[in-house]
Motif scaffolding. Structure first.
Motif, PDB file in Angstrom:
ATOM      1  N   GLY A 140      37.786  12.200 -36.099  1.00  0.00           N
ATOM      2  CA  GLY A 140      36.788  13.275 -36.035  1.00  0.00           C
ATOM      3  C   GLY A 140      35.420  12.848 -36.524  1.00  0.00           C
ATOM      4  N   CYS A 141      35.172  11.519 -36.568  1.00  0.00           N
ATOM      5  CA  CYS A 141      33.874  11.019 -37.031  1.00  0.00           C
ATOM      6  C   CYS A 141      32.850  11.002 -35.897  1.00  0.00           C
ATOM      7  N   VAL A 142      31.584  11.050 -36.281  1.00  0.00           N
ATOM      8  CA  VAL A 142      30.489  10.836 -35.343  1.00  0.00           C
ATOM      9  C   VAL A 142      30.145   9.351 -35.398  1.00  0.00           C
ATOM     10  N   VAL A 143      30.152   8.686 -34.260  1.00  0.00           N
ATOM     11  CA  VAL A 143      29.910   7.242 -34.214  1.00  0.00           C
ATOM     12  C   VAL A 143      28.492   6.985 -33.705  1.00  0.00           C
ATOM     13  N   ALA A 144      27.734   6.197 -34.468  1.00  0.00           N
ATOM     14  CA  ALA A 144      26.357   5.848 -34.096  1.00  0.00           C
ATOM     15  C   ALA A 144      26.339   4.441 -33.524  1.00  0.00           C
ATOM     16  N   PHE A 145      25.937   4.316 -32.247  1.00  0.00           N
ATOM     17  CA  PHE A 145      25.864   3.004 -31.602  1.00  0.00           C
ATOM     18  C   PHE A 145      24.509   2.363 -31.919  1.00  0.00           C
ATOM     19  N   LEU A 146      24.532   1.250 -32.640  1.00  0.00           N
ATOM     20  CA  LEU A 146      23.290   0.554 -32.993  1.00  0.00           C
ATOM     21  C   LEU A 146      22.993  -0.541 -31.970  1.00  0.00           C
ATOM     22  N   ASN A 147      21.740  -0.644 -31.572  1.00  0.00           N
ATOM     23  CA  ASN A 147      21.272  -1.683 -30.656  1.00  0.00           C
ATOM     24  C   ASN A 147      21.207  -3.007 -31.412  1.00  0.00           C
ATOM     25  N   PHE A 148      22.046  -3.969 -31.026  1.00  0.00           N
ATOM     26  CA  PHE A 148      22.105  -5.228 -31.783  1.00  0.00           C
ATOM     27  C   PHE A 148      20.880  -6.117 -31.571  1.00  0.00           C
ATOM     28  N   ASN A 149      19.987  -5.744 -30.634  1.00  0.00           N
ATOM     29  CA  ASN A 149      18.740  -6.492 -30.461  1.00  0.00           C
ATOM     30  C   ASN A 149      17.683  -6.091 -31.489  1.00  0.00           C
ATOM     31  N   VAL A 150      17.831  -4.890 -32.041  1.00  0.00           N
ATOM     32  CA  VAL A 150      16.848  -4.376 -32.994  1.00  0.00           C
ATOM     33  C   VAL A 150      16.983  -5.128 -34.308  1.00  0.00           C
ATOM     34  N   ARG A 151      15.846  -5.441 -34.920  1.00  0.00           N
ATOM     35  CA  ARG A 151      15.856  -6.305 -36.098  1.00  0.00           C
ATOM     36  C   ARG A 151      15.284  -5.617 -37.335  1.00  0.00           C
ATOM     37  N   PHE A 152      15.668  -6.083 -38.467  1.00  0.00           N
ATOM     38  CA  PHE A 152      15.121  -5.824 -39.802  1.00  0.00           C
ATOM     39  C   PHE A 152      14.650  -4.384 -40.037  1.00  0.00           C
TER      40      PHE A 152
END
Length: 631
Positions: A140-152
């Motif tokens: 029942g969690c909300v999953v946040a997809f992070l863009n692996f190209n984004v930096r620092f």
């Protein structure tokens, strides 16, 4: 002797039959002439209505059926059917269901996760991305997809904006984790997809998955009570600033998952996904669509133009997903024998140019290209169900009844919709470019951005045509022709697309002005022949008595920006032109482009082969235009 005609006379048809036949033929001719897309529109509309009615039946029965529910049922119904094929390894529906159960059990045992808690996922395309996603969804969690190209800095912003309890990181992204770990909030628990860790206070997941139970988690953890509740955060650059976490509900996932089916895909299809899973196209349309059909998908770590058709033949792929750049890369490959020797029948995506579209069909055979339009956070979608080259979709009277939208006049200088003397917005005529807005109502809600009320409100237009109405501002300019086909025109605001990604100009300029020799940076996109989207360019004002350090500039942008956001061109000016409302003037700069023959200011080019910015000469400019230098 009488003939058989006299002995057995033929029945004489009623006098009205010839007239009726002529009438039917006439109606058919008129339909073909005046309404050539009638039957195609009707078939598509019936599909939309069928899906809508099924959703309404579930609602009336008090049932909430999610894509995850559909997947679990398929794991019971067809356990041995291939769900994922990755690098030659087959993962059946049962395999994926059981491994996601293991992951759910690990987090249930080791973390005090509550239903509705957020977990951020920083992983590339691999089966465990889906296993972790499904396992957390089962809790029942909300999953946040992070863009692996984004930096620092931008990545830290993304993590903090969705306020996760846990961050899960792929084994191939530990270098990225190392960059942000010292500044990550202390209350975020970090897990890596490995068996051991050299990082202090970082948990390992692979070893615990092996020891975990395959038993399903309690049903009350994953059962949804409302289709409009948040289930994912997918990051989008929108039109300004740093990336924003678009709230994705069960309802949006269900709509996205129906896309492949609406275009004619079936359970027998094999879908090839090379786009990144952190984007809605691959995750919702691709993976979700595969579940909706009960089909099989071939997942690729990263798109490869040279391996593409070989993979399609090897795995008997029948449906591919694309963005415009992907099609162009395929067309730019050297011509080979047997390029039409494959089973691909549908190509579903967006952003392909007309010339590339035609070349693609000519080289690779009778593939039906299914172009569509839809923003990640948006509440409107168009689908080109007829295959009309260049169009992102069609509309008609009935479609607008269910999905009301309009194209309105826009002031580019003021960067806002034009309102008449009464304060109302005005619709454009057919054939004119207008800002696409979509009515927000109970059937087509807008869920906004996580933790950012201001940006959510900025995407809404109030009092558009009458008092009290509310519309979602897509930020996209569209054209509707006289046959009711829709065409993408351009983006508004401080953004442009490059390499299939949105680039927010303010994010790029903020990174550049961190350099101590830069006074101001004006970032914009410029057109490059034979390339989709626009390449990044930055007009720079240097501080008094400072000089441009190209080495530092290169190091700064590649360290803090995704590769697609690094400006390809630099222009050094003495003063920055402003608009009447004191915004940076971009229009003239965009028009002037990067031609050293017409621009007297110093120009520089990001030469990836030399890993440096170099002087943009006329010879270098010619090589870029001719395609001898790859961008």
């Amino acid at each position: 002797m009488r003939g058989w005609e006299e002995l057995y006379p033929l029945p004489v048809p009623p006098s009205w039959v010839p007239g009726a036949a002529v009438g039917i033929l006439s109606l058919h001719f008129i339909q073909k002439l005046l309404f050539p897309y009638f039957w195609a529109d009707l078939r598509y509309l019936l599909k939309v209505l069928t899906y809508g009615l099924r959703m309404e039946m579930y609602r009336l029965q008090g049932r909430v059926v999610t894509v995850l529910d559909e997947f679990v049922k398929l794991a019971e119904k067809q356990p041995h059917k291939a769900f994922l094929i990755y690098e030659g390894t087959v993962h059946t529906y049962r395999d994926v269901d059981r491994r996601s159960n293991r992951i759910a059990q690990v987090f249930l045992q080791h973390e005090a996760l509550k239903k509705g808690d957020t977990v951020a996922l920083l992983m590339g395309n691999e089966p465990d991305f889906i296993h972790v996603w499904f396992g957390l969804a089962k809790l029942g969690c909300v999953v946040a997809f992070l863009n692996f190209n984004v930096r620092f800095r931008s990545l830290l912003h993304c993590v903090s904006s969705c306020e996760p309890k846990i961050l899960v990181v792929g084994a191939d992204l530990l270098g990225t984790l190392e960059e942000i770990l010292p500044k990550l909030q202390k209350d975020v628990s970090v897990w890596i997809m490995a068996k051991d860790s050299t990082f202090p206070n970082v948990h390992t997941l692979l070893d615990k998955i092996e020891a975990a139970s395959e038993d399903p988690v309690p049903v009350n953890r994953c059962s949804a009570t409302n289709l409009k509740s948040a289930v994912l955060y997918i990051f989008t650059s929108g039109t300004t600033g740093l990336p924003k976490a678009a709230v994705i509900s069960h309802l949006q996932i269900l709509k996205g998952a129906a896309g492949l089916w609406a275009f004619g895909a079936t359970s027998d299809d094999i879908i090839y996904i090379t786009l990144p899973l952190y984007h809605s196209a691959a995750s919702l349309l691709g993976i979700g669509g595969c579940i909706h059909l009960g089909a099989t998908c071939v997942l690729k770590k990263k798109f490869s133009a040279s391996q593409f058709w070989g993979d399609c033949r090897r795995y008997n792929v029948t449906v591919i997903q694309y963005i415009g750049e992907l099609c162009r890369y395929l067309c730019n490959q050297p011509v080979k024998e047997g390029e039409k020797n494959h089973k691909v029948r549908l190509a579903i995506g967006n952003g392909v140019r007309n010339d590339v579209w035609r070349e693609f069909l000519e080289r690779f055979g009778a593939v039906k290209i299914c172009e569509f339009y839809g923003a990640t956070e948006g509440n409107i979608c168009f689908m080109n169900h007829t295959g009309k080259i260049g169009s992102v979709g069609r509309t008609n009277f009935f479609y607008k009844l269910f999905f009301p939208f309009d194209l309105i006049k826009y002031d580019f200088q003021k960067d806002e919709p034009i309102r008449n003397k009464h304060g109302w917005c005005e619709k454009v005529k057919k054939g004119e470019a207008g800002l696409l807005i979509s009515k927000v109502n109970a059937k087509n809600p807008f869920f906004g951005y996580a933790g950012n009320k201001r940006h959510t409100e900025k995407k809404l237009l109030c009092e558009v045509f009458k008092k009290g109405d509310l519309y979602f501002n897509t930020g996209d300019l569209m054209v509707q022709d006289h046959d009711n086909f829709l065409y993408f025109w351009d983006r508004i605001g401080d953004t442009f697309r490059w390499k299939g990604e949105n680039v927010a100009t303010t994010e790029v300029s903020d990174v550049i002005v961190m350099l101590d020799f830069i006074q101001e940076a004006n970032v914009y996109g410029v057109s490059v022949p034979d390339h989709e989207g626009k390449a990044g360019m930055a007009s720079l004002i240097l501080k008094h008595n400072a000089s441009l350090d190209l080495e530092q500039m290169y190091k700064q942008v590649v360290t803090y920006l995704p590769s697609y956001a690094c400006p390809l061109f630099l222009r050094v000016q003495e003063k920055m032109e402003m608009t009447g409302t004191f915004k940076q003037q971009k229009f003239r700069l965009v028009d002037e482009g990067f031609n050293p023959a017409t621009i007297t200011d110093p120009l520089y080019f990001l030469d990836n082969s030399k890993k440096a910015y170099v002087m943009l000469t006329k010879e270098l400019h010619e090589m870029i235009l001719s395609g001898k230098i790859k961008l």
